[in-house]
Design a protein around this motif. Structure first.
Motif, mmCIF file in Angstrom:
data_model
loop_
_atom_site.group_PDB
_atom_site.id
_atom_site.type_symbol
_atom_site.label_atom_id
_atom_site.label_comp_id
_atom_site.label_asym_id
_atom_site.label_seq_id
_atom_site.Cartn_x
_atom_site.Cartn_y
_atom_site.Cartn_z
ATOM 1 N N ARG A 263 0.819 -1.204 0.000
ATOM 2 C CA ARG A 263 0.000 0.000 0.000
ATOM 3 C C ARG A 263 0.861 1.266 0.000
ATOM 4 N NH1 ARG A 263 -2.924 -2.641 4.076
ATOM 5 N NH2 ARG A 263 -4.414 -3.995 3.021
ATOM 6 N N VAL A 264 1.963 1.191 0.747
ATOM 7 C CA VAL A 264 2.842 2.365 0.794
ATOM 8 C C VAL A 264 3.578 2.539 -0.536
ATOM 9 C CG1 VAL A 264 4.829 3.431 1.952
ATOM 10 C CG2 VAL A 264 3.126 2.139 3.283
ATOM 11 N N VAL A 265 4.130 1.429 -1.002
ATOM 12 C CA VAL A 265 4.961 1.499 -2.195
ATOM 13 C C VAL A 265 4.142 1.949 -3.401
ATOM 14 C CG1 VAL A 265 6.221 0.073 -3.863
ATOM 15 C CG2 VAL A 265 6.698 -0.120 -1.419
ATOM 16 N N LYS A 266 2.925 1.384 -3.533
ATOM 17 C CA LYS A 266 2.129 1.687 -4.720
ATOM 18 C C LYS A 266 1.561 3.110 -4.694
ATOM 19 C CE LYS A 266 2.934 -2.089 -6.814
ATOM 20 N NZ LYS A 266 3.828 -2.045 -7.990
ATOM 21 N N CYS A 267 1.686 3.785 -3.540
ATOM 22 C CA CYS A 267 1.282 5.184 -3.482
ATOM 23 C C CYS A 267 2.487 6.108 -3.679
ATOM 24 C CB CYS A 267 0.621 5.483 -2.130
ATOM 25 S SG CYS A 267 -0.966 4.700 -1.983
ATOM 26 N N ASP A 268 3.622 5.507 -3.708
ATOM 27 C CA ASP A 268 4.852 6.311 -3.823
ATOM 28 C C ASP A 268 5.225 6.385 -5.302
ATOM 29 O OD1 ASP A 268 7.528 7.219 -3.899
ATOM 30 O OD2 ASP A 268 7.778 6.590 -1.801
ATOM 31 N N ALA A 269 5.203 7.587 -5.871
ATOM 32 C CA ALA A 269 5.438 7.757 -7.300
ATOM 33 C C ALA A 269 6.813 7.242 -7.722
ATOM 34 C CB ALA A 269 5.294 9.230 -7.672
ATOM 35 N N GLU A 270 7.791 7.332 -6.782
ATOM 36 C CA GLU A 270 9.157 6.902 -7.089
ATOM 37 C C GLU A 270 9.261 5.394 -7.174
ATOM 38 O OE1 GLU A 270 12.065 8.846 -7.458
ATOM 39 O OE2 GLU A 270 10.536 10.396 -7.779
ATOM 40 N N LEU A 271 8.407 4.728 -6.361
ATOM 41 C CA LEU A 271 8.614 3.298 -6.166
ATOM 42 C C LEU A 271 7.603 2.423 -6.870
ATOM 43 C CD1 LEU A 271 9.316 3.431 -2.292
ATOM 44 C CD2 LEU A 271 10.981 3.504 -4.138
ATOM 45 N N LYS A 272 6.433 3.037 -7.257
ATOM 46 C CA LYS A 272 5.321 2.166 -7.631
ATOM 47 C C LYS A 272 5.535 1.389 -8.921
ATOM 48 C CE LYS A 272 2.467 5.816 -9.731
ATOM 49 N NZ LYS A 272 1.256 6.620 -9.485
ATOM 50 N N ARG A 273 6.509 1.827 -9.692
ATOM 51 C CA ARG A 273 6.725 1.113 -10.952
ATOM 52 C C ARG A 273 7.696 -0.060 -10.830
ATOM 53 N NH1 ARG A 273 5.727 6.249 -12.738
ATOM 54 N NH2 ARG A 273 7.917 6.856 -12.473
ATOM 55 N N ILE A 274 8.287 -0.216 -9.663
ATOM 56 C CA ILE A 274 9.164 -1.376 -9.466
ATOM 57 C C ILE A 274 8.292 -2.614 -9.408
ATOM 58 C CG2 ILE A 274 10.853 -2.470 -7.907
ATOM 59 C CD1 ILE A 274 11.429 0.366 -6.813
ATOM 60 N N PRO A 275 8.507 -3.614 -10.255
ATOM 61 C CA PRO A 275 7.658 -4.802 -10.202
ATOM 62 C C PRO A 275 7.868 -5.565 -8.894
ATOM 63 C CG PRO A 275 9.493 -5.133 -11.739
ATOM 64 C CD PRO A 275 9.574 -3.708 -11.295
ATOM 65 N N VAL A 276 6.690 -5.987 -8.338
ATOM 66 C CA VAL A 276 6.740 -6.735 -7.076
ATOM 67 C C VAL A 276 6.149 -8.115 -7.333
ATOM 68 C CG1 VAL A 276 5.937 -6.823 -4.677
ATOM 69 C CG2 VAL A 276 6.463 -4.613 -5.736
ATOM 70 N N VAL A 277 6.895 -9.149 -7.031
ATOM 71 C CA VAL A 277 6.356 -10.509 -7.127
ATOM 72 C C VAL A 277 6.211 -11.044 -5.708
ATOM 73 C CG1 VAL A 277 6.805 -12.853 -7.906
ATOM 74 C CG2 VAL A 277 7.363 -10.923 -9.387
ATOM 75 N N VAL A 278 4.977 -11.465 -5.437
ATOM 76 C CA VAL A 278 4.710 -12.007 -4.088
ATOM 77 C C VAL A 278 5.205 -13.433 -4.059
ATOM 78 C CG1 VAL A 278 2.910 -12.664 -2.456
ATOM 79 C CG2 VAL A 278 2.769 -10.481 -3.649
ATOM 80 N N LEU A 279 5.953 -13.728 -3.026
ATOM 81 C CA LEU A 279 6.472 -15.070 -2.847
ATOM 82 C C LEU A 279 6.039 -15.498 -1.447
ATOM 83 C CD1 LEU A 279 8.298 -16.991 -4.530
ATOM 84 C CD2 LEU A 279 10.265 -16.079 -3.268
ATOM 85 N N THR A 280 5.011 -16.361 -1.425
ATOM 86 C CA THR A 280 4.401 -16.630 -0.113
ATOM 87 C C THR A 280 3.997 -18.081 0.019
ATOM 88 O OG1 THR A 280 2.532 -16.069 1.328
ATOM 89 C CG2 THR A 280 2.123 -15.975 -1.019
#
Lengths: 136, 816
Positions: free
Chosen positions: A73-90
């Motif tokens: 939620r924090v990252v995807k609201c951060d314009a600097e960070l939101k474009r970094i692809p995130v893969v959930v590994l769970t």
């Protein structure tokens, strides 16, 4: 794997950290692996100018202090960070977790297999995705 | 002197005898006799003391009591009511005081002084007439006096006759002419002439038409009334045959009748009486009671005939009227709808026809009975009939008319209720009772019905647990029933007359109630309302009222209210409402708790799925790394044990997943929507990717059902997956089919696998139950449990048909 771009692993379990490290090594991925033990630590690293910005984030969901969803939620609201692809590994097979993760614009949702060999295959798939996918 | 006195008496007697026979009503005559004496008459009150009177003779002709005669007519007694009453002849010696005067008439009680005083003695004296005829009403005479006056009359007549005869005989004077021949006798002295003059007066003053004739019927004298009646002067009438007189001119039959009568009387001396007619000078016809008698001389020869006629035309007329009246009353008596008895003493003497109908007997039967025979022993008020009847009869005889209700027997012994009146009447001078008996059985019955109805209403009002109140138009309480009084804590005396509004209605409710009253009057119809009333000790009761106005004519008379105390009901309703609210709150709380519990369970599941699996995975991977990194160090046995560790970890991993899946059913909100099972099943089969030797087919096209997609997937995945997994034949065949089962679909999954022994058919649906060792066949034993749980969520049932070696068929239903 994209050259010279570090991979950020957000994972509190030490065995899982080793598993990922080992799997990357096994498939000969040489990119630097940054490891944060929870969401807060990961955010700190991401926002630290001295710290190199990662090309992909491998995110565990269940973590102390700040879990994966909160981090997203924090990252995807951060314009600097939101474009970094995130893969959930769970390890969670919960539908709810999947839905929530994709709602938070993750690039992938991978279940950690029990078997290490299968785990390696998962990491290989991520690598493949990351390698082939066009990124901004 | 004595003879003269006797003569007067005789003359008077003759006149009176006539009066006795035909006399008018209430007539009397006064005559005074004897030479003036020395006694002044100032005590007689005439104010002329110079007039002295020696004696006085009074004759009363006392009529029958007219009122009594009238009553006789009323009940139709066949009596001659016109019969003249008896005469009383009384002589008085004026020198004696009043009692002495009366003593001469006989041994009797004194005439009441008022009667005596009313006699116009003074007038007689003033007029100096020797005879006075007048009328007076002698009201004071009661029956008893009447009888002894009669006695006096009789005595007087006897005395007069004796006095008259005795001196005549004693004197032995044969020259004395018959006394009746006025004018025919020469009287030699002054006294005699005076006497003759007096009798002339009497003769002419008579009310009768009187004539004197010789035995041959030649008229010698007539009195003034007779002459006046005929309109012919006395002189013209005299010395002619009587029957040729003008009185008879109209009727030859009458003439011959009187002629024959004269002949007869002249012959045998017996008087005759008959009724005939006369014409007067105006030609009008009169009814005449005619009599003819002979007067003998001293030697007994018939010397004279005296004819007297009494005009009874009026009498006749009144007789006719009386006759009519009798007819009238008779018809009333005969035709009355009430039974009418005539009683004398306590015996019936007559009864009307209605009596026979009412009492159910003949007149003779009834008249034989005693009044008590027609009464039961006791009257409804409990008093003995005889005693009560005697009271009533006595009172009626005493002159008080009686009116009362009476229970009677009929002749046949049945009872009926009657209204009875008793009135006294005098018949033939004796008191009788007229009893009128009216059958009031019908009225009684109606009264009783009304009473019963009243009693019913009263009972209803008194016994009812509801409140009954009547409030007058003035707002005052008229009535409250016991239920309301009890509830309010008042007695009836305390509430009646109290202003209802201020006494029983709390301030807050008064305005609304006043409006209700207004509406009641305007609408005139019953209405329904609720208001509080105050008890004596200040508590409030809530009452539901049904109010209605009661009108007397156009005016409001009172309000009538029937109320039910709904205080408790309202309290109960309030409690129920509170309870419901509480309950709802509790449900909300519980739901919240459940939601919290669910959340906790979700949390738990998450924890299980992650926190339990994470260490397992770690152990597994570590074991794997050990076997890889230390492959050169480990012997085969060591590597094998590390493999076993991984196998057990994998099983545990699956168990945890199974538990999570199972717990997710019903915990996770379902999302039911139409699902095309045909499509879904094909996807499932594809996902299962059956091995090449197993052929999975779907028969026909599967229907669309409304269900949760995940759950449907789990059902088919498990059933088809199991079938594929356990097939032990070179050519496996799994068939999915569906058939219409009324309001549901019946699905089946059939395989040609090893089949399941029926003894395990139930067991395989239990959680974690497997029929093969875990290490031989991968499986957690959760699949069929899940299938059954899901199908049961859709009100269906999973059934298994299988025999060892013949394959298995699982069937289940889903709603259409």
């Amino acid at each position: 794997m994209r050259p010279n771009t570090p991979i950020l692993l957000v994972e509190d379990d030490e065995v899982d950290q080793i598993t990922v490290q080992r799997a990357l090594r096994d498939i000969h991925v040489t990119n630097r692996l940054l490891i944060a033990a929870n969401g807060e630590e990961a955010l700190r690293m991401l926002r630290d100018p001295a710290c190199e910005r990662p090309g992909i984030i491998l995110l565990d969901l269940n973590m102390p202090r700040m879990n994966g969803a909160e981090f997203l939620r924090v990252v995807k609201c951060d314009a600097e960070l939101k474009r970094i692809p995130v893969v959930v590994l769970t390890s969670s097979r919960e539908e709810q977790d999947r839905i929530e993760s994709f709602n938070l614009s993750v690039a992938g949702y991978m279940i950690k297999p029990v078997d290490y060999r299968q785990f390696v295959e998962v990491v290989r798939t991520i690598d493949l995705y990351w390698t082939l996918s066009e990124l901004p | 002197m004595f003879r003269r006195q006797c003569f007067i008496y005789l003359q008077l007697l003759l006149g009176w005898a006539t009066l006795v026979c035909f006399g008018g009503i209430g007539q009397f005559a006064l005559a005074h006799a004897g030479p003036p004496r020395s006694r002044p008459l100032d005590d007689l009150g005439d104010g002329r003391p110079s007039q002295l009177l020696q004696s006085l003779t009074v004759v009363w002709i006392i009529p029958e009591n007219p009122s009594r005669a009238g009553r006789q007519e009323q009940v139709g007694r066949e009596e001659d009511s016109a019969r003249p009453g008896p005469a009383a002849i009384v002589s008085a010696d004026l020198r004696a005081p009043l009692p002495a005067w009366l003593e001469r008439a006989g041994d009797c009680e004194p005439v009441p002084k008022p009667v005596w005083e009313r006699l116009p003695v003074g007038r007689l004296l003033r007029s100096r007439d020797e005879l006075y005829v007048g009328q007076t009403e002698l009201h004071g005479l009661d029956d008893r006096l009447f009888w002894w006056v009669l006695l006096v009359v009789a005595l007087a007549i006897v005395l007069a006759i004796c006095w008259n005869r005795t001196p005549c005989r004693d004197s032995g004077a044969g020259t004395v002419a018959p006394h009746g021949g006025l004018g025919a006798e020469r009287l030699d002295d002054e006294t005699t002439r005076e006497t003759a003059r007096r009798f002339r007066a009497i003769f002419d003053q008579s009310l009768h038409l009187t004539g004197v004739m010789d035995p041959q019927g030649t008229l010698l004298d007539v009195n003034s009334p007779a002459a006046e009646f005929s309109g012919v002067s006395r002189e013209e009438l005299l010395h002619k045959p009587f029957w040729e007189g003008p009185w008879w001119r109209h009727d030859s039959a009458a003439r011959s009748q009187v002629r024959e009568a004269i002949a007869r009387v002249a012959h045998d001396g017996e008087p005759v009486r008959f009724q005939t007619t006369h014409v007067d000078r105006d030609g009008r016809l009169h009814n005449i009671q005619f009599s003819l008698r002979a007067v003998r001389d001293d030697i007994g020869r018939i010397a004279l005939l005296i004819a007297e006629g009494l005009d009874i035309t009026d009498l006749k007329r009144s007789e006719q009227a009386a006759q009519d009246g009798r007819e009238w009353y008779r018809s009333l008596f005969e035709g009355a709808n009430d039974a009418i008895f005539l009683m004398e003493e306590d015996r019936f003497v007559d009864c009307n026809p209605r009596t026979q109908a009412l009492f159910g007997g003949t007149r003779e039967q009834i008249l034989q009975l005693h009044p008590y025979d027609l009464s039961p022993e006791f009257q409804p008020d409990g008093r003995p009939s005889t005693q009560k009847a005697l009271e009533k009869i006595s009172a009626a005889y005493a002159g008080e008319p009686q009116s009362f209700e009476w229970r009677h027997y009929r002749i046949d012994g049945s009872l009926f209720d009657a209204a009875v009146t008793l009135n006294r009447v005098f018949l033939a001078g004796r008191p009788h009772l007229v009893a009128v008996v009216r059958d009031i059985t019908g009225r009684k019955r109606a009264d009783e019905a009304l009473r019963n109805e009243m009693a019913f209403s009263q009972t209803l009002i008194h016994a009812s647990p509801a409140f009954f109140v009547a409030i007058g138009a003035d707002g005052r309480t008229r009535m409250m029933n016991p239920a309301m009084l009890n509830a309010l804590g008042y007695t009836a005396e305390e509430v009646v007359g109290k202003d209802y509004m201020t006494t029983f209605v709390p301030d807050a409710d008064r305005g609304a109630l006043a409006r209700i009253f207004e509406q009641l009057v305007v609408a005139g119809r019953p209405t329904l309302n609720e208001n509080h009333i105050m008890t004596k000790d200040g508590r409030l009761l809530l009452v539901e009222w049904h109010g209605a106005p009661v009108f007397k004519g156009q005016e409001l008379d009172y309000f009538f209210g029937v109320g039910i105390d709904i205080t408790r009901r309202r309290q109960a309703e309030e409690e129920i409402r509170k309870l419901n609210a509480e309950l709802e709150q509790r449900v909300r709380d519980r739901t919240a708790q459940l939601a919290a519990a669910n959340a906790a369970l979700n949390e738990f599941a998450y924890v299980v799925s992650h926190d339990l699996k994470a260490p397992l995975r770690a152990v597994s991977q570590l074991a794997q790394w050990v076997s890889e990194d230390y492959a050169s160090v480990l012997d085969e046995e060591g590597k094998n044990r590390l493999k076993l560790i991984n196998g057990r970890i994998a099983r545990m991993y699956n168990l945890i997943d199974g538990i999570l899946q199972y717990s997710r059913i019903g915990r996770v909100e379902e999302d039911r929507r139409p699902i095309d099972l045909d499509l879904l099943v094909r996807e499932v089969i594809e996902a299962l990717s059956p091995p090449a030797h197993v052929h999975v087919t779907v028969e026909g096209r599967l229907p669309v059902v409304v269900a949760d997609r995940t759950q449907m997937t789990q059902v088919f995945q498990n059933l088809i997956g199991n079938a594929i997994k356990f097939i032990n034949k070179p050519a496996g065949l799994v068939t999915v089919a569906c058939e219409d089962a009324g309001d549901r679909w019946r699905f089946s999954v059939t395989d040609n696998g090893p089949g399941i022994d029926p003894k395990y058919h139930e067991k395989i649906f239990g959680i974690f139950q497997t029929l093969t060792p875990r290490d031989q066949q991968e499986g957690t034993g959760i699949g069929l449990t899940l299938v059954r749980r899901i199908v049961e969520l859709y009100s269906g049932k999973v059934e298994l048909e299988s025999e060892v070696g013949k394959g298995s068929t699982f069937t289940f239903t889903l709603p259409k």
